[in-house]
Motif scaffolding. Structure first.
Motif, PDB file in Angstrom:
ATOM      1  N   THR A  68      -1.678   0.390   2.361  1.00  0.00           N
ATOM      2  CA  THR A  68      -1.700   1.841   2.222  1.00  0.00           C
ATOM      3  C   THR A  68      -0.301   2.409   2.433  1.00  0.00           C
ATOM      4  O   THR A  68       0.554   1.759   3.050  1.00  0.00           O
ATOM      5  CB  THR A  68      -2.653   2.467   3.252  1.00  0.00           C
ATOM      6  N   SER A 117      -1.287   4.774  -6.446  1.00  0.00           N
ATOM      7  CA  SER A 117      -2.692   4.526  -6.117  1.00  0.00           C
ATOM      8  C   SER A 117      -3.487   5.812  -5.917  1.00  0.00           C
ATOM      9  O   SER A 117      -4.663   5.759  -5.540  1.00  0.00           O
ATOM     10  CB  SER A 117      -2.775   3.683  -4.841  1.00  0.00           C
ATOM     11  N   ARG A 119      -3.176   7.967  -3.570  1.00  0.00           N
ATOM     12  CA  ARG A 119      -3.540   8.088  -2.166  1.00  0.00           C
ATOM     13  C   ARG A 119      -2.552   8.997  -1.439  1.00  0.00           C
ATOM     14  O   ARG A 119      -2.151   8.724  -0.312  1.00  0.00           O
ATOM     15  CB  ARG A 119      -3.593   6.713  -1.501  1.00  0.00           C
TER      16      ARG A 119
END
Length: 261
Positions: A68, A117, A119
């Motif tokens: 992440t 992504s 995110r």
């Protein structure tokens, strides 16, 4: 694509070369892409663009591993702590260079992975921004500790103050812009962007040498190589951040005070 991105401003950087090397150029363009770079901050800064391009394959690998953005930011912080320790403990100077390279590389990867992504953080706490403040502050203090010189401590203190004040005034400007009508804020920002009147080559140099972003921290590579290189690096950081402060103060003085609800 954003029409103001470097891709459109500098078409020679993206068009395929004709001739026998076109295949290699196309491959390099795919490997070192700026597809997920933060074009809003790049502008004419070709050095910043190059750093985003260099980080792209590493960001793809980290994304493929399922990391992440916050995990990448945490790794960047860990590498910065190791770099600061290398300054304080005074082993071979190249150990600092290795750790600081990793920290900078990961610093360009976290945002790229976030956009890649989808995110991007939705909450108000900016972990990456807070970590940048901590990393830079730690390395500046470690530089003063390494050389144990009164003048170096003064330069380090000035650089630390200037950098943190730049961060504060930048956030203040951002907060004010969010509370004002776009027309008022936009006109003030445009009037503050005097560099837009420069010829293109001058704008490129200005963006690389007189603005503050991730590329500015390349000067830290001079810190372990003696008092004079360290002093010059700290003086440069002080000068460029204070220059940025002056520009932002000028813009804030031209804007009305937002009304509090």
């Amino acid at each position: 694509m954003n029409p103001r991105s470097p891709a459109s401003a500098w078409p020679a950087l993206r068009r395929r070369s004709e001739g026998p090397f076109s295949g290699m150029t196309s491959l390099l363009a795919r490997v070192f892409s700026d597809r997920y770079a933060n074009h809003g901050t790049i502008g004419h800064n070709l050095l910043l663009l190059a750093m985003y391009r260099f980080a792209f394959p590493f960001a793809r690998a980290l994304n493929a591993l399922g990391m992440t953005p916050n995990q990448i930011t945490a790794l960047s912080c860990a590498a910065a702590v190791a770099a600061a320790a290398a300054l304080v403990l005074q082993p071979d100077a190249w150990l600092f260079v290795i750790f600081w390279t990793v920290s900078l590389l990961l610093d360009f990867c976290d945002g790229t992975v976030a956009r890649m992504s989808d995110r991007v953080s939705r909450n108000a706490f900016r972990f990456d921004h807070m970590s940048d403040l901590a990393k830079v502050s730690l390395v500046i203090v470690a530089a003063g500790w390494r050389h144990q010189d009164t003048a170096l401590w003064l330069f380090a203190s000035a650089a630390l103050f200037a950098f943190l004040y730049y961060a504060v005034i930048s956030q203040e400007l951002k907060a004010v812009r969010l509370q004002l009508p776009e027309t008022n804020a936009g006109s003030a920002i445009a009037s503050g962007g005097f560099q837009s009147r420069f010829p293109a080559p001058v704008r490129v140099l200005y963006a690389a040498l007189a603005t503050v972003n991730g590329h500015t921290l390349l000067v830290f590579f001079a810190l372990p190589f003696g008092r004079i290189p360290a002093a010059l690096a700290l003086l440069y950081l002080t000068a460029v951040t204070l220059f940025g402060v002056l520009i932002r103060v000028r813009i804030l003085l031209s804007l009305p005070k937002p009304r509090r609800s």
